[in-house]
Scaffold this motif. Sequence first.
Motif, PDB file in Angstrom:
ATOM      1  N   PRO A 570       0.805  -1.232   0.000  1.00 51.75           N
ATOM      2  CA  PRO A 570       0.000   0.000   0.000  1.00 51.75           C
ATOM      3  C   PRO A 570       0.834   1.278   0.000  1.00 51.75           C
ATOM      4  O   PRO A 570       0.295   2.360  -0.209  1.00 51.75           O
ATOM      5  CB  PRO A 570      -0.812  -0.104   1.293  1.00 51.75           C
ATOM      6  N   TYR A 571       2.143   1.157   0.223  1.00 52.83           N
ATOM      7  CA  TYR A 571       2.970   2.347   0.385  1.00 52.83           C
ATOM      8  C   TYR A 571       4.157   2.321  -0.578  1.00 52.83           C
ATOM      9  O   TYR A 571       4.985   1.418  -0.544  1.00 52.83           O
ATOM     10  CB  TYR A 571       3.471   2.460   1.830  1.00 52.83           C
ATOM     11  N   GLY A 572       4.231   3.352  -1.414  1.00 56.27           N
ATOM     12  CA  GLY A 572       5.320   3.488  -2.368  1.00 56.27           C
ATOM     13  C   GLY A 572       6.210   4.663  -2.037  1.00 56.27           C
ATOM     14  O   GLY A 572       7.040   4.585  -1.138  1.00 56.27           O
ATOM     15  N   ILE A 573       6.026   5.785  -2.735  1.00 59.75           N
ATOM     16  CA  ILE A 573       6.869   6.971  -2.545  1.00 59.75           C
ATOM     17  C   ILE A 573       6.045   8.063  -1.876  1.00 59.75           C
ATOM     18  O   ILE A 573       4.976   8.434  -2.353  1.00 59.75           O
ATOM     19  CB  ILE A 573       7.432   7.468  -3.882  1.00 59.75           C
ATOM     20  N   LEU A 574       6.562   8.591  -0.774  1.00 64.75           N
ATOM     21  CA  LEU A 574       5.941   9.704  -0.053  1.00 64.75           C
ATOM     22  C   LEU A 574       6.907  10.885  -0.048  1.00 64.75           C
ATOM     23  O   LEU A 574       8.057  10.760   0.392  1.00 64.75           O
ATOM     24  CB  LEU A 574       5.619   9.299   1.390  1.00 64.75           C
ATOM     25  N   ILE A 575       6.427  12.017  -0.542  1.00 64.38           N
ATOM     26  CA  ILE A 575       7.156  13.288  -0.433  1.00 64.38           C
ATOM     27  C   ILE A 575       6.392  14.144   0.557  1.00 64.38           C
ATOM     28  O   ILE A 575       5.232  14.492   0.321  1.00 64.38           O
ATOM     29  CB  ILE A 575       7.284  13.983  -1.798  1.00 64.38           C
ATOM     30  N   SER A 576       7.023  14.475   1.661  1.00 58.33           N
ATOM     31  CA  SER A 576       6.294  15.112   2.763  1.00 58.33           C
ATOM     32  C   SER A 576       7.074  16.296   3.325  1.00 58.33           C
ATOM     33  O   SER A 576       8.305  16.233   3.469  1.00 58.33           O
ATOM     34  CB  SER A 576       6.054  14.080   3.872  1.00 58.33           C
ATOM     35  N   ARG A 577       6.350  17.360   3.632  1.00 64.20           N
ATOM     36  CA  ARG A 577       6.908  18.538   4.306  1.00 64.20           C
ATOM     37  C   ARG A 577       8.171  19.031   3.609  1.00 64.20           C
ATOM     38  O   ARG A 577       9.154  19.392   4.244  1.00 64.20           O
ATOM     39  CB  ARG A 577       7.209  18.226   5.771  1.00 64.20           C
ATOM     40  N   SER A 578       8.136  19.077   2.298  1.00 64.85           N
ATOM     41  CA  SER A 578       9.310  19.443   1.521  1.00 64.85           C
ATOM     42  C   SER A 578       9.006  20.615   0.602  1.00 64.85           C
ATOM     43  O   SER A 578       7.922  21.200   0.660  1.00 64.85           O
ATOM     44  CB  SER A 578       9.804  18.229   0.723  1.00 64.85           C
ATOM     45  N   LYS A 579       9.969  20.933  -0.246  1.00 69.79           N
ATOM     46  CA  LYS A 579       9.782  22.014  -1.207  1.00 69.79           C
ATOM     47  C   LYS A 579      10.324  21.564  -2.549  1.00 69.79           C
ATOM     48  O   LYS A 579      11.476  21.117  -2.645  1.00 69.79           O
ATOM     49  CB  LYS A 579      10.499  23.279  -0.746  1.00 69.79           C
ATOM     50  N   ILE A 580       9.485  21.659  -3.586  1.00 69.22           N
ATOM     51  CA  ILE A 580       9.918  21.373  -4.947  1.00 69.22           C
ATOM     52  C   ILE A 580      10.175  22.708  -5.633  1.00 69.22           C
ATOM     53  O   ILE A 580       9.336  23.612  -5.589  1.00 69.22           O
ATOM     54  CB  ILE A 580       8.869  20.560  -5.711  1.00 69.22           C
ATOM     55  N   VAL A 581      11.352  22.832  -6.222  1.00 74.38           N
ATOM     56  CA  VAL A 581      11.717  24.051  -6.926  1.00 74.38           C
ATOM     57  C   VAL A 581      12.086  23.679  -8.358  1.00 74.38           C
ATOM     58  O   VAL A 581      12.366  22.520  -8.664  1.00 74.38           O
ATOM     59  CB  VAL A 581      12.895  24.772  -6.244  1.00 74.38           C
ATOM     60  N   SER A 582      12.074  24.657  -9.244  1.00 73.78           N
ATOM     61  CA  SER A 582      12.382  24.354 -10.637  1.00 73.78           C
ATOM     62  C   SER A 582      12.796  25.607 -11.388  1.00 73.78           C
ATOM     63  O   SER A 582      12.309  26.717 -11.104  1.00 73.78           O
ATOM     64  CB  SER A 582      11.170  23.726 -11.333  1.00 73.78           C
ATOM     65  N   SER A 588       5.294  22.973 -17.112  1.00 74.39           N
ATOM     66  CA  SER A 588       6.074  22.103 -17.996  1.00 74.39           C
ATOM     67  C   SER A 588       6.630  20.861 -17.298  1.00 74.39           C
ATOM     68  O   SER A 588       7.418  20.135 -17.892  1.00 74.39           O
ATOM     69  CB  SER A 588       7.225  22.884 -18.633  1.00 74.39           C
ATOM     70  N   PHE A 589       6.224  20.610 -16.042  1.00 72.94           N
ATOM     71  CA  PHE A 589       6.778  19.468 -15.322  1.00 72.94           C
ATOM     72  C   PHE A 589       5.657  18.616 -14.727  1.00 72.94           C
ATOM     73  O   PHE A 589       4.666  19.132 -14.219  1.00 72.94           O
ATOM     74  CB  PHE A 589       7.710  19.915 -14.184  1.00 72.94           C
ATOM     75  N   ALA A 616       5.484  26.862  -9.849  1.00 73.39           N
ATOM     76  CA  ALA A 616       4.615  27.084 -11.010  1.00 73.39           C
ATOM     77  C   ALA A 616       4.949  26.126 -12.146  1.00 73.39           C
ATOM     78  O   ALA A 616       4.115  25.895 -13.031  1.00 73.39           O
ATOM     79  CB  ALA A 616       4.744  28.528 -11.481  1.00 73.39           C
ATOM     80  N   ALA A 617       6.143  25.541 -12.133  1.00 75.44           N
ATOM     81  CA  ALA A 617       6.529  24.613 -13.205  1.00 75.44           C
ATOM     82  C   ALA A 617       5.668  23.360 -13.227  1.00 75.44           C
ATOM     83  O   ALA A 617       5.592  22.673 -14.255  1.00 75.44           O
ATOM     84  CB  ALA A 617       7.999  24.231 -13.046  1.00 75.44           C
ATOM     85  N   VAL A 618       5.001  23.020 -12.116  1.00 73.34           N
ATOM     86  CA  VAL A 618       4.162  21.818 -12.077  1.00 73.34           C
ATOM     87  C   VAL A 618       2.908  22.040 -12.925  1.00 73.34           C
ATOM     88  O   VAL A 618       2.229  23.064 -12.818  1.00 73.34           O
ATOM     89  CB  VAL A 618       3.792  21.468 -10.622  1.00 73.34           C
ATOM     90  N   LYS A 619       2.594  21.055 -13.760  1.00 79.55           N
ATOM     91  CA  LYS A 619       1.440  21.142 -14.644  1.00 79.55           C
ATOM     92  C   LYS A 619       0.131  21.135 -13.855  1.00 79.55           C
ATOM     93  O   LYS A 619       0.051  20.562 -12.761  1.00 79.55           O
ATOM     94  CB  LYS A 619       1.443  19.957 -15.615  1.00 79.55           C
ATOM     95  N   GLY A 643       1.692  26.608  -2.638  1.00 81.15           N
ATOM     96  CA  GLY A 643       2.545  27.179  -3.663  1.00 81.15           C
ATOM     97  C   GLY A 643       1.806  27.352  -4.980  1.00 81.15           C
ATOM     98  O   GLY A 643       0.697  26.840  -5.180  1.00 81.15           O
ATOM     99  N   PRO A 644       2.426  28.033  -5.934  1.00 73.57           N
ATOM    100  CA  PRO A 644       1.754  28.335  -7.204  1.00 73.57           C
ATOM    101  C   PRO A 644       1.441  27.098  -8.036  1.00 73.57           C
ATOM    102  O   PRO A 644       0.568  27.146  -8.904  1.00 73.57           O
ATOM    103  CB  PRO A 644       2.760  29.243  -7.924  1.00 73.57           C
ATOM    104  N   GLY A 645       2.119  26.000  -7.785  1.00 74.23           N
ATOM    105  CA  GLY A 645       1.838  24.793  -8.548  1.00 74.23           C
ATOM    106  C   GLY A 645       0.828  23.878  -7.904  1.00 74.23           C
ATOM    107  O   GLY A 645       0.501  22.818  -8.462  1.00 74.23           O
TER     108      GLY A 645
END
Length: 681
Positions: A570-582, A588-589, A616-619, A643-645
């Motif tokens: 039931p558990y794969g990849i978790l991204i938590s309490r982080s920041k994605i930048v681009s 476009s991502f 904002a880069a996230v589609k 965030g904007p995305g």
Amino acid sequence: MRDILLPSVTRRRGGVRAAVAAATALLAALATSVAAQEARADAPAATTRSGAEPSGPTAGARWSDTAHGFASLAGGTTGGAGGKVVTVTDQAALKAYAGAPEPYIIRVEGTIEVEPFGSEIDVTSDKTIVGIGTTGEIVHGELRLGPGTSNVIIRNLTIRDSYVEGDWDGKTSDFDAIQMDTVDRVWIDHNRLTRMGDGLIDLRKDSRYVTVSYNRFENHNKALGIGWTSNVKTQVTIDHNWFDGTKQRNPSADNCAYAHLYNNYLSAQVDDGDPVWTYGNYARGRTRMVIENSYYDGIQHPYQADATAELVQRGSVLKGTTGRHDTWGAAFDPRAFYAYRLDPASAVPALVTRFSGPQKTIGTNTTLDVPADYSTVQAAVDAVPAGNATEITIRLAPGTYREKVRVGRDRHHVTLLGTGRSRSDTLVVHDTPAGAPKPGGGTQGSWGSATVLVEGNDFTARNLTFSNDFDEAAVEIAGEQALAVKTTGDRLVFDDTAFLGNQDTLMVDTPQLTTRSRVYVHDSFVEGDVDFIYGRATAVIEDSVIKALSRGSDSNNGYITAASTWAGNPYGILISRSKIVSDAPAGSFHLGRPWHPGGEPRAVGQVLVRDTELPAAVKASPWTDMSGFSWRDARFAEYRNTGPGALLTPDRPQMTAPQAATHTTAHYLAGDDGWAPQRSR
């Protein structure tokens, strides 16, 4: 991974150190941007650190794992450093490794009964013999260092019971615990020595540069004898030892050039009515002896000297002592040779009774240093014994290590620790793409391209940068995937670590589809463009920065994740309490796509991005199909992103609060073994 599905664009990677420096600044921004989210997140809040503090195997203890005193001079005493680490449980193995011509770090586990009774185990140069915790014992036998032996460490052992009833003076059974003749650079530390046939330690015949520290000498006649020579060469430091229930030679030092005794505790002296040969410290012949801040409790002749010797005593406590208290001459100044710290004499009984003898934390974490002990990281990893069950820390000095590192499936409990001020100071890097040819035919694939491959369990990396700097813009090749790190082991921790690459930077995998392997990435930085966080392991990336690199497209620059989670997990990849930048254009991502290796239908990717700031880069529709498999059949979701995305659209599944309550870091990492690395934060 083979599926690219991107327009052909050109982008040359920037310098890895510049990337890590940028990541450090981004982490500082992360601490501010997610503060509000951390206050309400399901998992405990974590702190973001700019760099790890190197810590040795006995961090928090009052002693050091490096030889001090006279054993630190003449190049120092390093024992088996640079050699393989082995664990012995029987006499044959101990004898073979202790007497080998090569350097070895020999860990003694359990009790080794020596036969025939009183036999010697010869120890040759460049050896460390250390008990694992409080388990290591040598019974009925002696460790012997013959003439010419150099650079030996004997630590954390109990050596006991070769005493023959009725032979109190050891005249018929000369079975010492440790005997040394004409040796140099020897450190004897944290051992318990009791009830042997003659002396507990005999340090003889012009031996030099020796330190005897934190040992317990118990229930014996002759504890520690030094000399058996007319020359005046021996240089010895004796500190923080407990002489408890011994009669004489505590020590007896004959013709020592320099004998420095400090912070020793002498108690419960054997009382057999002997008015002469019952004593504490004795400077014999032409010995120059300095005694500082020791504690003598009920000792007859606590310190005495021949007329030809020199003895200086200062700062000691004398409680109920009788007989000789000799001091004359100037002796020498120990600080002219080395620095040391004196404990108050009044504190010595409490300190020495607590910290002398075998300690449960010594020998359980062996430290290997690169490049001081091993010229490469791989050489240090190769020194780890197969099936290793205790902690081994490989400390990397700041610098660049251009090599591939393989931590095999039989190498467990290994820590790679950068010792620089920040993770950018220590870089492990290579430049192999998956499409590069292999010797003998075929291509490297993900296994061969990875700069670092971790197959063993219970691995930790801290305060390091891992990079694959293959330049896809400069080299035309089919198979541009170039992994910085690939893992298949279980219970892996990456803390304060950077992963630098382009396509397939970090692969978190398992040995086989239905096996569950767990990976915890904390306070770290991951960069890439195509599927750069991917695989079928259960992986948590928390309190970190993820950088989605632009490939120069206005519409599709890549995919952050490509999970291939087993359908039964039931558990794969978790991204938590982080920041994605681009640095990619807006919209476009992708957050990810479902990877089905070889068309495997049971690989049903699971990814959750929660409590994370999105650029904002996230589609607006951030999930997409792959190789004919629809993303809608995968298990992709978001929860409470900002965030904007972080748009809310029909193509962005959102978890409900009850669902999210069962998708925390603890849920992802938990298992029957109770593993919870996030609790140590």
